[in-house]
Motif scaffolding. Sequence first.
Motif, PDB file in Angstrom:
ATOM      1  N   LYS A 110       0.843  -1.196   0.000  1.00  0.00           N
ATOM      2  CA  LYS A 110       0.000   0.000   0.000  1.00  0.00           C
ATOM      3  C   LYS A 110       0.879   1.248   0.000  1.00  0.00           C
ATOM      4  O   LYS A 110       1.633   1.478   0.948  1.00  0.00           O
ATOM      5  N   PRO A 111       0.798   2.052  -1.061  1.00  0.00           N
ATOM      6  CA  PRO A 111       1.686   3.211  -1.160  1.00  0.00           C
ATOM      7  C   PRO A 111       1.443   4.173   0.002  1.00  0.00           C
ATOM      8  O   PRO A 111       0.312   4.316   0.465  1.00  0.00           O
ATOM      9  N   GLY A 112       2.514   4.793   0.451  1.00  0.00           N
ATOM     10  CA  GLY A 112       2.374   5.777   1.526  1.00  0.00           C
ATOM     11  C   GLY A 112       2.520   5.163   2.912  1.00  0.00           C
ATOM     12  O   GLY A 112       2.906   5.831   3.849  1.00  0.00           O
ATOM     13  N   ASN A 113       2.225   3.866   3.034  1.00  0.00           N
ATOM     14  CA  ASN A 113       2.428   3.196   4.329  1.00  0.00           C
ATOM     15  C   ASN A 113       3.759   2.477   4.295  1.00  0.00           C
ATOM     16  O   ASN A 113       4.079   1.834   3.309  1.00  0.00           O
ATOM     17  N   LYS A 114       4.466   2.543   5.397  1.00  0.00           N
ATOM     18  CA  LYS A 114       5.719   1.806   5.433  1.00  0.00           C
ATOM     19  C   LYS A 114       5.385   0.316   5.394  1.00  0.00           C
ATOM     20  O   LYS A 114       4.509  -0.134   6.110  1.00  0.00           O
ATOM     21  N   GLU A 134       9.652  -1.716  -1.194  1.00  0.00           N
ATOM     22  CA  GLU A 134       9.192  -0.328  -1.123  1.00  0.00           C
ATOM     23  C   GLU A 134       9.862   0.545  -2.164  1.00  0.00           C
ATOM     24  O   GLU A 134       9.234   1.384  -2.786  1.00  0.00           O
ATOM     25  N   LYS A 170       6.586  -0.093  -8.460  1.00  0.00           N
ATOM     26  CA  LYS A 170       6.133   0.972  -9.353  1.00  0.00           C
ATOM     27  C   LYS A 170       5.037   0.409 -10.243  1.00  0.00           C
ATOM     28  O   LYS A 170       5.002  -0.800 -10.482  1.00  0.00           O
TER      29      LYS A 170
END
Length: 288
Positions: free
Chosen positions: A10-14, A228, A232
Amino acid sequence: MFDETDFRAKPGNKLNLTKVSTDYTAGYGSKEEAQQRIEKNIERMARIQDILYAQDKYAVLIIIQAMDAAGKDGVIKHVMSGLNPQGTMVHSFKVPSPEELDHDYLWRYNKALPERGRIGIFNRSYYEDVLVVRVHNLVEKQQRLPAEFINGDIWKQRLEDIRNFERYLHGNGMVIMKFYLHVSKQEQKQRLLARLDEPDKNWKFNSGDLQERQHWEQYREYYEEAIEATDKDYAPWYIIPADKKWFARLAISEIIADNLESLKLEYPQLGEEQLKMLSVYRDQLLDD
Ligand code: AMP
Ligand code: MG
């Protein structure tokens, strides 16, 4: 049922892999229930592979990464079994050979990339160069980089190399999908024990796997960082719950088939002149 986005980081979450389930099965109850769907997915993949080959424009690169005994070989064997061997190549990357170590680290992977029209499967990949190489600190020892080229940012640098490499490949017509088979440490233990206890599996046992297991936490952290840094839309990572082998096979076959279908490939169309010639050739053959 599930959707490929269920398995994207999930983008934005580490990314914290300890919080991602290893035994999620999306409501599927058993291997038998999944099997029909896997077979259907294999047919879907085979159909598109035929067009991919005929069209000769896109290349498809499938990367499979995982801890030991997570089921990489089984996924390749079961999921890719319906594909046309002429259009498929599998490369398993092991400890680099002396020749490979005489080159930059991406060299051997670059050489093995699929041609247009083909599907290439990497069983391990350049991600090992930010995983096992990082865990064992092999850049200087094994890869023989001059010491003054190695600074504290070498891993960040490599992750950037990989990001750029994948963007470059994508820009040249390559469709990239990356799968991390996510198993629990407990499940790995069971599978390694099975390799010791079941005679038909003895050959799979490698005492080195026990040593790597000692570094479990470190591998996990480095996987988190690598995923991470390189997840992309042009080269997505899918984190696949892999404690149930049948579910991992189902999810991977579904994601590959969906992604290939979304390319909306079509058989090459002949021009008007060429079409006219077909009937000339037909008449020639019939008169023969
Ligand atoms: P397997 O995939 O189980 O047959 O094992 C292949 C072995 O090669 C694993 O132990 C990997 O850690 C090792 N390996 C793969 N790539 C590299 C690399 N770039 N540098 C060092 N070891 C590697
Ligand atoms: Mg192994």
